[in-house]
Structures are given as C-alpha cells and as structure tokens.
Write a protein that holds these residues in place. Structure first.
Motif, mmCIF file in Angstrom:
data_model
loop_
_atom_site.group_PDB
_atom_site.id
_atom_site.type_symbol
_atom_site.label_atom_id
_atom_site.label_comp_id
_atom_site.label_asym_id
_atom_site.label_seq_id
_atom_site.Cartn_x
_atom_site.Cartn_y
_atom_site.Cartn_z
ATOM 1 N N GLU A 41 -4.059 -0.330 -8.244
ATOM 2 C CA GLU A 41 -3.076 -0.951 -7.367
ATOM 3 C C GLU A 41 -2.010 -1.664 -8.205
ATOM 4 O OE1 GLU A 41 -3.138 -0.271 -4.377
ATOM 5 O OE2 GLU A 41 -5.217 0.090 -3.769
ATOM 6 N N LEU B 160 0.846 -1.192 0.000
ATOM 7 C CA LEU B 160 0.000 0.000 0.000
ATOM 8 C C LEU B 160 0.881 1.241 0.000
ATOM 9 C CD1 LEU B 160 -2.814 -1.012 2.512
ATOM 10 C CD2 LEU B 160 -2.511 -1.614 0.107
ATOM 11 N N LYS C 143 -10.855 -2.645 3.590
ATOM 12 C CA LYS C 143 -10.209 -1.462 4.152
ATOM 13 C C LYS C 143 -9.162 -1.848 5.193
ATOM 14 C CE LYS C 143 -14.223 1.644 3.665
ATOM 15 N NZ LYS C 143 -15.128 2.594 4.378
ATOM 16 N N TYR D 46 -7.262 3.092 4.337
ATOM 17 C CA TYR D 46 -6.915 2.792 2.945
ATOM 18 C C TYR D 46 -7.961 1.831 2.409
ATOM 19 C CZ TYR D 46 -3.801 1.847 -1.051
ATOM 20 O OH TYR D 46 -3.244 1.743 -2.304
ATOM 21 N N ASN E 298 1.698 7.542 2.727
ATOM 22 C CA ASN E 298 1.116 8.875 2.711
ATOM 23 C C ASN E 298 2.238 9.898 2.590
ATOM 24 O OD1 ASN E 298 -0.302 11.284 3.182
ATOM 25 N ND2 ASN E 298 -1.739 10.258 4.545
ATOM 26 N N ARG F 59 -4.690 5.215 -2.134
ATOM 27 C CA ARG F 59 -4.276 6.287 -1.224
ATOM 28 C C ARG F 59 -4.853 6.092 0.175
ATOM 29 N NH1 ARG F 59 -8.121 10.406 -0.432
ATOM 30 N NH2 ARG F 59 -10.089 10.056 -1.533
ATOM 31 N N TRP F 60 -4.174 6.723 1.159
ATOM 32 C CA TRP F 60 -4.633 6.763 2.544
ATOM 33 C C TRP F 60 -5.460 8.027 2.768
ATOM 34 C CZ3 TRP F 60 -3.872 2.804 5.921
ATOM 35 C CH2 TRP F 60 -2.872 1.870 5.605
ATOM 36 N N ARG F 61 -6.488 7.908 3.599
ATOM 37 C CA ARG F 61 -7.318 9.066 3.981
ATOM 38 C C ARG F 61 -7.255 9.244 5.495
ATOM 39 N NH1 ARG F 61 -12.025 7.826 4.031
ATOM 40 N NH2 ARG F 61 -11.962 5.634 3.383
ATOM 41 N N GLU G 289 -5.885 6.721 9.904
ATOM 42 C CA GLU G 289 -6.095 6.846 8.472
ATOM 43 C C GLU G 289 -6.576 5.516 7.914
ATOM 44 O OE1 GLU G 289 -2.426 8.278 6.940
ATOM 45 O OE2 GLU G 289 -1.273 6.500 7.475
#
Length: 384
Positions: free
Chosen positions: A379, A146, A173, A195, A149, A201-203, A193
């Motif tokens: 990905e 993954l 997730k 994903y 960030n 992307r990470w939030r 955070e």
C-alpha cells in the motif's frame, strides 16, 4: 510520574508500555519526540494492541470548513471528540490541535468526503463524485487511497461501502457495491467487490442479492449491517460476513404498523456493544436494542417517545436521528438532521444540545489507536 523523569529510561519495555498506554493520546504523541526508544515503543505491535484494549470510546466528526458549507468541491475536516464518561457525569471535549484537514490531500480535496465506518482507530472514507475510497488514521495522520479496479469504467456508481475487520485473522476489509453496467436486466443488478488492506487490489465477489440503504452501515461481530429495500422480505436487515464474504438476511426487530403515518425514518448503530435500530414515525420515536447478537427474540424497546406524552421531546418525532454512542449512565449520543449533536438522558427524559459544531456534519463512534497504515504491505501510505 513526569515524562521527563530519567528513571523511566531504566524501566523494562513492558512496564514502560503499561505506563504510556494509560496517558492521554496527545501526551503519547508528544512522548514520541522525547527519545528514539519511546518512539519505537509506541510503534511496536505490543504497544498498539495494549493501547487499543484500553482506548476509551470517543467520536469522529466530519464537517465542511467554515464558509464552505455550500461547496460540494471541498473534502471537509475530521474532528476527534473525546468523551469523559463517568457514571455520575459526562463531558465532550474537542481539541482543535487534533483536527485533520482532508483538503490537504490532493486527491481528496476535489469533492465532499463521507464517513463510511471506523474500526480500531482506522476510518473508511468514500468520495461519491470522485469514486475514491480512503483509509486513514487521524492519530498517526496517515492515509492511503485504495487503488481503483482497472477492469471497470472510471464513472461507475458506488452505492454502498462498508468497512470492518475479520475477527479470527485480523484482516481489514472494505466491501462496496456498484451497478453492473453489463447487465441487461431492469433494474440492473448490483455487484460487490472486496478490498483486503495490504493486497493492493479489489476482488469481485459476484451478485448482491439485496438493495441497501446507504445512510449507515455499522460493524459488529465480524459483520457489516444494512437496512434493505424489499417489502416482501421476511427480514428488513442484511449482514455481510467479512470472513466468508457472503450476504445473509439478519434478524430484525418486530415490524410496527403506524396508521396514517406519512413518515418513517430509520437508522442503525452500535451502542455499548449491541446492534440498535431507531424508528421515527409521525406519532412516535422508538429505539430497539438487540441484547443477544443474532437472536431475533432478544430485540427489546429501549426508548419510546409518543406524541404528547413528553411534550419537551415531541420534536424528536419530526426530526431524522442518527444514533452514535451509548454512555455509562444510559445516555445516548445522537446527531439530529446533521445539524445538532445531542445527548439524551433516559432518567430525566431530557435532551442536551452540546452546541459543539455548526451544520452540517456527520459522526461515528471512534476508538483512537496508534495502528500504522505502513504496516500493511503493498500500500502507498501518505501523510496529511
């Protein structure tokens, strides 16, 4: 029916899928080499979902290679352990052919890798020293790292990592927490955070209201569960809702006060579809089971071993235990101190040491699947 029987070529796809999903996983893998038609069938969403609905419980075990137990710069290997589980007997089997060497990854081989969770055949791995989070499928031998960030420093500390799937949408997730380096408060606050696989992307979802124990994080009913550090909290458990992406206190079993107890080791797990909690004190070992999810009054004691009552099991009270899986006859698979894989039988009140692996290792419940990581857009998928 033999796989090489030519008459199978004339069967409708749904009948073919019905037959193949009932075969051992290794046989299904070999069947993809028979012809293109079978390879495409095994890759189809219909086959993947049908097979997953029939996929038997098993284990995934992570350990370092022989001779590398003291080397923290080795990623280790994953071993898939099949469970032949019948009411009158059970048997654990590991096929060396199905071993997955994580050191084959140029990214993961740099340091030890930890098991963080498993859902529908996908496994979440975390690399504390390297800061990497990985999702892999040992059956298809695919994995993806993954993305990091970019808004954060490369050396920020990840404290907790959990993995699950949203029940309604089917989104997979990963949630992880980290210390907020910009916070002036002491101790610093935790941020979280998320994903979502396929987004790349990470939030950041903001402040985390609790400090978690990172040793286990079972997934059940769309939630990831942890034990929390807060003596003033009315509950000792917390759940993260993967759909709403919110934290909340979760009903925990009744607290017990054991006088003159110098040790209290706890662990969480999911056994036969129920959330479970084990407590190890100086004088007793207890397993609690939540028979109705989310209902506090449904917690009941499944097992109590008191010092001196069952002399052959007294050593349980002195060893940290991690629950892994429940079997049809009521037996429980456990890992003792990362050194022994045990089977506890409540009927005979005995423990069987499987002697399958050398120290040190960890394990998770696992259901093999043919879910392909390449189905997640955005990905970068690699092969071991």
């Amino acid at each position: 029916m033999s796989l090489m029987n030519p008459s199978m070529e004339d069967l409708p796809p749904d009948v073919m899928a019905d037959i193949l999903t009932r075969l051992p996983v290794k046989t299904i893998i070999y069947s993809t080499c028979v012809c293109k038609k079978w390879r495409n069938l095994v890759s189809s969403s219909y086959f993947v979902n049908l097979h997953l609905s029939r996929s038997p419980p098993s284990l995934i075990v992570s350990r370092l290679s022989r001779g590398d137990l003291a080397n923290s710069r080795k990623a280790g290997i994953l071993k898939w352990v099949e469970i032949e589980d019948e009411l009158d007997r059970h048997h654990l089997h590991h096929d060396p052919v199905m071993t997955l060497d994580l050191n084959l990854s140029s990214t993961l081989r740099k340091s030890k890798v930890l098991l963080m969770g498993s859902v529908n055949g996908l496994i979440c791995l975390s690399q504390p020293k390297g800061g990497n989070t990985c999702i892999c499928n040992p059956i298809t031998r695919e994995y993806m790292i993954l993305s990091r960030n970019r808004d954060k420093r490369e050396d920020y500390s990840t404290f907790v990592c959990g993995f699950g799937v949203v029940c309604m949408t089917g989104e997979y997730k990963v949630m992880r927490t980290f210390e907020d380096s910009n916070s002036s408060s002491r101790p610093r606050q935790l941020q979280a955070e998320v994903y979502t696989l396929g987004t790349g992307r990470w939030r950041n979802i903001g402040h985390v209201p609790y400090w978690f124990d990172h040793s286990d994080q079972p997934f059940l009913n769309g939630h990831i569960h942890w034990r929390i550090y807060d003596e003033d909290s009315p509950e000792s458990l917390c759940a993260f809702d993967l759909d709403k992406e919110t934290f909340r206190l979760f009903p925990s079993p009744p607290s017990e006060s054991i006088e003159e107890s110098y040790m209290h080791f706890q662990s969480l797990a999911v056994l036969k579809g129920c959330l479970c909690k084990s407590d190890t004190y100086d004088s007793r070992y207890t397993i609690w089971v939540m028979t109705e999810y989310g209902i506090k009054k449904s917690w009941r004691k499944e097992l109590v071993v008191k010092l001196g009552i069952i002399p052959d099991l007294d050593w349980l009270i002195w060893e940290p235990m991690f629950l892994i899986e429940g079997l049809k006859d009521g037996s429980i698979l456990m890992v003792c101190r990362e050194e022994r894989l045990l089977v506890y039988c409540p009927q005979s009140k005995t423990i069987e040491h499987t002697e399958m692996f050398e120290p040190y290792f960890s394990g998770l419940p696992y259901r093999p699947s043919f879910l392909k990581l390449r189905d997640f857009a955005s990905e970068r998928v690699r092969m071991f």
